[in-house]
Design an enzyme around this catalytic site. Sequence first.
Site, PDB file in Angstrom:
ATOM      1  N   GLU A  58       0.824  -1.205   0.000  1.00  7.13           N
ATOM      2  CA  GLU A  58       0.000   0.000   0.000  1.00  7.13           C
ATOM      3  C   GLU A  58       0.862   1.261   0.000  1.00  7.13           C
ATOM      4  OE1 GLU A  58      -4.464  -0.134   1.770  1.00  7.13           O
ATOM      5  OE2 GLU A  58      -2.930   0.316   3.227  1.00  7.13           O
TER       6      GLU A  58
ATOM      7  N   HIS B  55       7.084 -27.106  -1.355  1.00  8.67           N
ATOM      8  CA  HIS B  55       6.390 -28.220  -2.002  1.00  8.67           C
ATOM      9  C   HIS B  55       5.221 -27.737  -2.850  1.00  8.67           C
ATOM     10  CE1 HIS B  55       8.579 -31.335   0.338  1.00  8.67           C
ATOM     11  NE2 HIS B  55       8.784 -30.281   1.115  1.00  8.67           N
TER      12      HIS B  55
ATOM     13  N   LYS C 228     -14.295   0.836  -3.417  1.00  7.53           N
ATOM     14  CA  LYS C 228     -15.336   1.279  -2.485  1.00  7.53           C
ATOM     15  C   LYS C 228     -16.430   2.023  -3.251  1.00  7.53           C
ATOM     16  CE  LYS C 228     -12.269   1.963   1.477  1.00  7.53           C
ATOM     17  NZ  LYS C 228     -11.664   2.961   2.344  1.00  7.53           N
TER      18      LYS C 228
HETATM   19  O1  PA5 Z   1      -3.113   1.675   5.882  1.00  5.67           O
HETATM   20  C1  PA5 Z   1      -4.249   2.114   5.794  1.00  5.67           C
HETATM   21  O2  PA5 Z   1      -4.499   3.321   5.959  1.00  5.67           O
HETATM   22  C2  PA5 Z   1      -5.422   1.215   5.515  1.00  5.67           C
HETATM   23  O3  PA5 Z   1      -5.044  -0.103   5.323  1.00  5.67           O
HETATM   24  C3  PA5 Z   1      -6.411   1.264   6.665  1.00  5.67           C
HETATM   25  O4  PA5 Z   1      -5.781   0.861   7.832  1.00  5.67           O
HETATM   26  C4  PA5 Z   1      -7.624   0.389   6.408  1.00  5.67           C
HETATM   27  O5  PA5 Z   1      -8.237   0.749   5.205  1.00  5.67           O
HETATM   28  C5  PA5 Z   1      -8.642   0.527   7.538  1.00  5.67           C
HETATM   29  O6  PA5 Z   1      -9.014   1.855   7.704  1.00  5.67           O
HETATM   30  P1  PA5 Z   1      -9.722   2.368   9.011  1.00  5.67           P
HETATM   31  O7  PA5 Z   1      -8.807   2.216  10.145  1.00  5.67           O
HETATM   32  O8  PA5 Z   1     -10.047   3.806   8.722  1.00  5.67           O
HETATM   33  O9  PA5 Z   1     -10.960   1.540   9.179  1.00  5.67           O
END
Ligand code: PA5
Length: 434
Positions: free
Chosen positions: A288, A309, A422
């Site tokens: 990410e 394996h 989303k």
């Molecule tokens: O790294 C990030 O920002 C995301 O992976 C969030 O942690 C994830 O989308 C969850 O978001 P939130 O904590 O707002 O529910």
Amino acid sequence: MSNLSLNCDNLKSFVTEQEVISLQEQVSLCHDRLEGGTGKGSDYLGWLRLPSRFSDAISAEIETTASSIRDCCEVFIIVGIGGSYLGARAGISYLNSSFSNQFGRQGGPEIYFSGQNISSDYHADLFDLISGRDICLNVISKSGTTTEPAIAFRLLKELVEKKYGVDGARGRIVVTTDSSRGALKSLADDLDYKTFVIPDDVGGRYSVLTPVGLFPMAVAGINIKELMEGARQGEKLYSTRSLDQNDAYYYAATRQLLYQKGKTTEILATFQPAFHYLAQWWKQLAGESEGKELKGIFPASVEFTCDLHSMGQWIQEGNRNIFETFLTLETSRRQLKIPAFQNDADGLNYLAGETLDTVNEKAWLGTADAHEGGVPNMTLKIKDRSPTSLGQLIYFFERAVAMTGYLNGVNPFDQPGVEFYKKNMFKLLGKPGF
Ligand code: PA5
């Protein structure tokens, strides 16, 4: 003292030490941007100093709440997704027994995760499992609006309120969210839930060293002071600009060079089931943070020797666009020795008296050697499965990923691409405004 050591000997035919060191100027530039808050995403640099800013007051608040939760439940459910889920799961799996949920009350509550998917069967199965048990929840969401944990929390809140009443539920629900914004914050305020704050300047995947990761780990019986002491050591070790003194930056620079040479997938290969969720956490952190603007290493993981394996064939002889980072453990907590068989029916008597660690180590060395010609590989060895070592490792990876992102010219602290699915999902669901 470092509990981690990085060995790059098996990279020599792909990336030389000289090439890595030649990136020092770029690394220094990125380091200054990180330290000075002048680079991309600089509103989200709070994670850099979380370890050194961790105070006795924060620690006491987390530990006191964790202890009261441990006392009043048989089952503790952590509701969250992405950065609000993986750090806690990684820490608990890394530090606790592989079978801690089967240990009964003296090991603390059984721990389950929810809200990391929208599976009806998963949640229905979970509700079957916890039916009739004493339950506590920790719902974690920085935005307070993420669909998956919000749905799971609705279901679980209803269940807990039915069982204990609205007043009784209050002592069993802990919320970890933003200091002032979001639906979860408003709900927590309205219902007077115990709340932990996720600092404004710490993004989800860099939040494991805040109550997001620390509170669930404390409920799981983990010594969070030791973890943060390790992270503080990591902060000292991996905050120096010099490549030859900072393994996190050395690893980052090496990854960047391999990427530039067409090695676009990094496989984190572990040899311990306890590292499984750590690898998931690392994949989110790297993926990410780095995968944007049509750039970035694709982070993958395998668990050896199991996956030798299955995926071993691909790694040995498939497309040569990969490199491997072995994450190995120096010493297991306990040593098991291979027994001798009287008639040596399975031909294993040559290993009688050897420890499983010895065999596992040879499997790693043999694999590294087998892959070396076609797959550049390096090894990050961690001393033990202690909170201190884990704290160092978390900080190591956070620094390394932030550095690689800056070296590749992207903002390692945002995730604009996550919004696309989303929007489509909301449109399909008929959410007002979409
Ligand atoms: O790294 C990030 O920002 C995301 O992976 C969030 O942690 C994830 O989308 C969850 O978001 P939130 O904590 O707002 O529910």
